[in-house]
Design a protein around this motif. Structure first.
Motif, short mmCIF file in Angstrom:
data_model
loop_
_atom_site.label_atom_id
_atom_site.label_comp_id
_atom_site.label_asym_id
_atom_site.label_seq_id
_atom_site.Cartn_x
_atom_site.Cartn_y
_atom_site.Cartn_z
N MET A 132 1.05 6.73 2.45
CA MET A 132 1.20 5.92 1.25
C MET A 132 2.28 6.44 0.31
N LEU A 133 2.49 7.75 0.29
CA LEU A 133 3.33 8.37 -0.73
C LEU A 133 4.83 8.19 -0.48
N ILE A 134 5.53 7.71 -1.50
CA ILE A 134 6.99 7.64 -1.50
C ILE A 134 7.48 8.79 -2.36
N THR A 135 8.30 9.66 -1.77
CA THR A 135 8.79 10.85 -2.47
C THR A 135 10.22 10.64 -2.99
N GLU A 136 10.66 11.59 -3.78
CA GLU A 136 12.04 11.54 -4.29
C GLU A 136 13.03 11.58 -3.12
N GLU A 137 12.71 12.37 -2.10
CA GLU A 137 13.57 12.46 -0.91
C GLU A 137 13.72 11.08 -0.26
N LEU A 190 8.24 10.99 7.91
CA LEU A 190 6.88 11.21 8.38
C LEU A 190 6.81 11.51 9.88
N LEU A 191 7.78 11.04 10.65
CA LEU A 191 7.78 11.32 12.09
C LEU A 191 7.95 12.81 12.39
N LYS A 192 8.39 13.56 11.41
CA LYS A 192 8.57 15.00 11.59
C LYS A 192 7.26 15.76 11.40
N TYR A 193 6.22 15.07 10.89
CA TYR A 193 4.93 15.71 10.66
C TYR A 193 4.13 15.77 11.96
N GLU A 194 3.47 16.90 12.19
CA GLU A 194 2.63 17.03 13.38
C GLU A 194 1.38 16.17 13.26
N ASP A 225 0.81 -1.22 0.00
CA ASP A 225 0.00 0.00 0.00
C ASP A 225 0.84 1.27 0.00
N TYR A 226 1.93 1.25 -0.76
CA TYR A 226 2.71 2.46 -0.99
C TYR A 226 2.57 2.85 -2.45
N GLN A 227 2.73 4.15 -2.72
CA GLN A 227 2.70 4.65 -4.09
C GLN A 227 3.84 5.64 -4.27
N MET A 228 4.60 5.48 -5.36
CA MET A 228 5.68 6.40 -5.65
C MET A 228 5.18 7.56 -6.50
N SER A 229 5.68 8.74 -6.21
CA SER A 229 5.39 9.87 -7.09
C SER A 229 6.14 9.65 -8.40
N LYS A 230 5.74 10.37 -9.43
CA LYS A 230 6.40 10.23 -10.74
C LYS A 230 7.87 10.57 -10.64
N ILE A 231 8.19 11.66 -9.93
CA ILE A 231 9.59 12.08 -9.78
C ILE A 231 10.38 11.04 -8.98
N ILE A 267 11.45 2.54 2.36
CA ILE A 267 10.30 2.56 3.27
C ILE A 267 10.69 3.07 4.65
N ARG A 268 11.87 2.67 5.12
CA ARG A 268 12.34 3.17 6.42
C ARG A 268 12.64 4.67 6.35
N ALA A 269 13.19 5.11 5.22
CA ALA A 269 13.47 6.54 5.05
C ALA A 269 12.18 7.34 5.06
N GLN A 270 11.12 6.80 4.46
CA GLN A 270 9.83 7.49 4.48
C GLN A 270 9.31 7.60 5.91
N ALA A 271 9.49 6.54 6.70
CA ALA A 271 9.02 6.53 8.09
C ALA A 271 9.72 7.62 8.91
N VAL A 272 11.02 7.75 8.70
CA VAL A 272 11.79 8.79 9.42
C VAL A 272 11.27 10.18 9.03
#
Length: 296
Positions: free
Chosen positions: A275-280, A263-267, A220-226, A256-261
């Motif tokens: 769900m979103l996997i970004t270029e970062e 997202l923890l910065k979000y309030e 249930d993850y989705q990558m952005s086009k970039i 996936i672990r990088a995404q989790a790190v």
């Protein structure tokens, strides 16, 4: 004239046979199998042959002796274990084998420490594989110890049971091409036991990208086009020696672990955020992968 054409077309379609349940099952079994078209088609043909051979027996026709033992060779990370697992389940669903489980083994699982111990260990593994598949990776390691090594005893025991219990289990040996060629020369009866010898080529870049996208989608993850474009670039740069699905699998875990790190910065988080996997995420995941690789 037009009516005649329509009649002919109608007759053509009505003469087509609907796909059998077995045929549909085989297609479904390999539907998620990415790339490796030649290997996939070969495995599907083996499954089809097994089904039709059973049908011939039911009609009282002559049948071939079923030999499902296989030899897979190719670089690491090219899907050999996955292929064995998919094939085991497919043959179980077709009622060709009883259980359809996969018993994975390596040299240490077969070779004992004293005379007679190896034969016992090998027979025990074969017993566990009854009704399923015994998958021996890097099988050539059994021949590395020289004339007095117990690896030869394991090979001899394996060859005997492959013949005596041909319909009770399926043996799949896997390894690199060069090493497997030398390994088959160890026992004169070894190569003749494998009627299906399949080469697993390296995955192409687009296939590795499909594998990565499939792994993300299953969770249930989705990558952005970039993000996807950056992933393709990094795979191309990193995997210059050939297509390796194992590398892609490890990389997706790091992303996936990088995404989790991140997202923890979000309030607060939304479903889309999770769900979103970004270029970062892709860049940070690749950095973690390289760091982990250097530390090993």
């Amino acid at each position: 004239m037009n009516g005649q054409v329509k009649f002919i077309i109608s007759q053509k379609h009505s003469s087509q046979q609907p796909e059998s349940q077995e045929g549909a099952l085989i297609e479904r079994a390999f539907k998620s199998f990415t790339g490796l078209d030649q290997v996939k088609n070969a495995l599907k043909s083996i499954a089809a042959w097994s089904v039709i051979n059973q049908k011939r027996a039911e009609f009282g026709l002559k049948t071939h002796i079923q030999t499902h033992h296989m030899l897979f060779y190719g670089n690491p990370g090219t899907g050999k274990t996955t292929a064995a697992r998919v094939m085991a389940k497919c043959l179980k669903d077709l009622k060709i084998i009883e259980k359809g489980h996969l018993v994975e083994a390596e040299r240490a699982d077969l070779v004992g420490e004293y005379i007679g111990h190896t034969a016992l260990k090998t027979r025990e593994l074969i017993r566990k594989a009854q009704g399923g598949v015994l998958f021996i990776d890097e099988a050539y390691s059994l021949s590395r110890g020289g004339e007095k090594d117990f690896g030869r005893e394991a090979i001899d025991t394996l060859v005997k049971h492959m013949e005596d219990q041909n319909e009770q289990f399926i043996c799949v040996l896997a390894g690199y091409k060069k090493e497997m060629t030398g390994f088959l020369k160890m026992n004169t009866g070894l190569k003749s036991r494998f009627s299906h010898i399949l080469y697993f080529p390296d995955y192409r870049l687009n296939e590795l990208n499909r594998i990565a996208n499939s792994m993300f989608s299953e969770r249930d993850y989705q990558m952005s086009k970039i993000a996807n474009e950056r992933l393709v670039q990094l795979i191309r740069e990193q995997d210059s020696s050939g297509g390796n699905a194992r590398f892609v699998r490890n990389l997706t875990e790091c992303i996936i672990r990088a995404q989790a790190v991140r997202l923890l910065k979000y309030e607060s988080l939304t479903k889309k955020d999770c769900m979103l996997i970004t270029e970062e995420d892709v860049i940070e995941g690749m950095a973690e992968y390289k760091k982990n690789k250097q530390e090993i």
